[in-house]
Scaffold this motif. Structure first.
Motif, PDB file in Angstrom:
ATOM      1  N   PRO A 167       3.947 -28.821 -10.093  1.00  0.00           N
ATOM      2  CA  PRO A 167       5.256 -28.663  -9.436  1.00  0.00           C
ATOM      3  C   PRO A 167       6.403 -28.587 -10.441  1.00  0.00           C
ATOM      4  CG  PRO A 167       3.965 -30.333  -8.310  1.00  0.00           C
ATOM      5  CD  PRO A 167       3.233 -30.002  -9.580  1.00  0.00           C
ATOM      6  N   ASP A 168       6.276 -29.342 -11.554  1.00  0.00           N
ATOM      7  CA  ASP A 168       7.322 -29.319 -12.581  1.00  0.00           C
ATOM      8  C   ASP A 168       7.287 -28.024 -13.390  1.00  0.00           C
ATOM      9  OD1 ASP A 168       8.362 -31.882 -11.923  1.00  0.00           O
ATOM     10  OD2 ASP A 168       6.635 -32.787 -12.909  1.00  0.00           O
ATOM     11  N   LYS A 171       9.060 -25.621 -11.158  1.00  0.00           N
ATOM     12  CA  LYS A 171      10.502 -25.881 -11.229  1.00  0.00           C
ATOM     13  C   LYS A 171      11.101 -25.323 -12.505  1.00  0.00           C
ATOM     14  CE  LYS A 171      10.557 -30.168  -8.574  1.00  0.00           C
ATOM     15  NZ  LYS A 171      10.638 -31.620  -8.652  1.00  0.00           N
ATOM     16  N   SER A 172      10.386 -25.496 -13.615  1.00  0.00           N
ATOM     17  CA  SER A 172      10.922 -25.038 -14.902  1.00  0.00           C
ATOM     18  C   SER A 172      11.032 -23.517 -14.949  1.00  0.00           C
ATOM     19  CB  SER A 172      10.040 -25.534 -16.057  1.00  0.00           C
ATOM     20  OG  SER A 172       8.826 -24.803 -16.136  1.00  0.00           O
ATOM     21  N   SER A 176      13.534 -24.592  -8.698  1.00  0.00           N
ATOM     22  CA  SER A 176      13.288 -25.633  -7.706  1.00  0.00           C
ATOM     23  C   SER A 176      12.002 -25.314  -6.954  1.00  0.00           C
ATOM     24  CB  SER A 176      14.452 -25.710  -6.724  1.00  0.00           C
ATOM     25  OG  SER A 176      14.157 -26.579  -5.675  1.00  0.00           O
ATOM     26  N   TYR A 177      11.162 -26.293  -6.787  1.00  0.00           N
ATOM     27  CA  TYR A 177       9.878 -26.080  -6.118  1.00  0.00           C
ATOM     28  C   TYR A 177      10.083 -25.610  -4.682  1.00  0.00           C
ATOM     29  CZ  TYR A 177       4.914 -26.927  -5.339  1.00  0.00           C
ATOM     30  OH  TYR A 177       3.578 -26.785  -5.092  1.00  0.00           O
ATOM     31  N   HIS A 181      16.344 -24.025  -4.149  1.00  0.00           N
ATOM     32  CA  HIS A 181      17.590 -23.724  -4.860  1.00  0.00           C
ATOM     33  C   HIS A 181      18.227 -22.420  -4.382  1.00  0.00           C
ATOM     34  CE1 HIS A 181      14.803 -21.021  -6.695  1.00  0.00           C
ATOM     35  NE2 HIS A 181      15.768 -20.427  -7.346  1.00  0.00           N
TER      36      HIS A 181
END
Length: 197
Positions: A167-168, A171-172, A176-177, A181
């Motif tokens: 998930p990170d 996001k990166s 945003s997962y 966003h």
């Protein structure tokens, strides 16, 4: 002189599980170090026929991708180029078609890369959405380990140096997962309501 080895994550992050190859390449970049600093790991996205340059310039190409094979969702396949060339029913998504067609083209050249696909059978490549289905998240680590095993088969030692979770990673790359966003795109009703005010 030919470059040695490259790992290419292929897919489209806008269609759920079809982004798994791209996420996998980024996951490997952020979590692993290799004793061969010349190993390249890139996001091939939907480059299509532009990927053929890599097939001509490198000795070994490892592609991380989904595969459209009739089998259980989440099953992982290792498909060397000679097997791929015989899999007519493998081609379902646009980039799968392009990869096989590129292999057919370069196979007649005197010098081309050994191409291997590490592929996973997706659950959902139709829905528009950022991030993976739960099934793919549960199989992601196994998918990564198969990619690492393929890299190590080239005589390259891998060492896990971080534990950044999928998930990170998403996001990166996206912000945003699951795309929270993104600003909501107004629909037709919103415009009608605004005109009637």
């Amino acid at each position: 002189m030919k470059k040695r080895n490259i790992v290419i994550g292929v897919g489209n992050m806008l269609f759920k599980d079809e982004g798994i190859g791209i996420y996998a390449a980024e996951y490997i970049k952020q979590n692993y170090k290799f004793d061969d600093e010349s190993l390249e790991i890139i996001d091939g996205g939907t480059l299509g026929f532009k990927l053929m340059t890599y097939f001509q310039e490198y000795d070994n190409v490892i592609i991380l991708d989904t595969v459209s094979i009739e089998d259980t969702v989440g099953e992982i396949y290792r498909l060397p180029s000679e097997i791929l060339l015989g899999l007519g029913n493998y081609r379902k998504t646009a980039h799968e078609v392009e990869i096989v067609e590129m292999l057919e083209i370069v196979s007649v050249l005197d010098s081309h890369a050994d191409v291997t696909i590490i592929g996973i059978i997706p659950e959902d490549i139709i829905s528009v959405g950022i991030g993976l289905t739960k099934t793919m998240e549960n199989r992601f680590e196994e998918f990564i380990l198969n990619g690492i095993k393929e890299i190590e088969s080239l005589g390259i030692k891998a060492k896990k140096v971080n534990n950044i979770l999928i998930p990170d990673i998403v996001k990166s790359m996206i912000g945003s997962y699951n795309g929270e966003h993104l600003t909501r795109i107004p629909n037709e009703e919103d415009f009608t309501h605004a005109i009637n005010l």
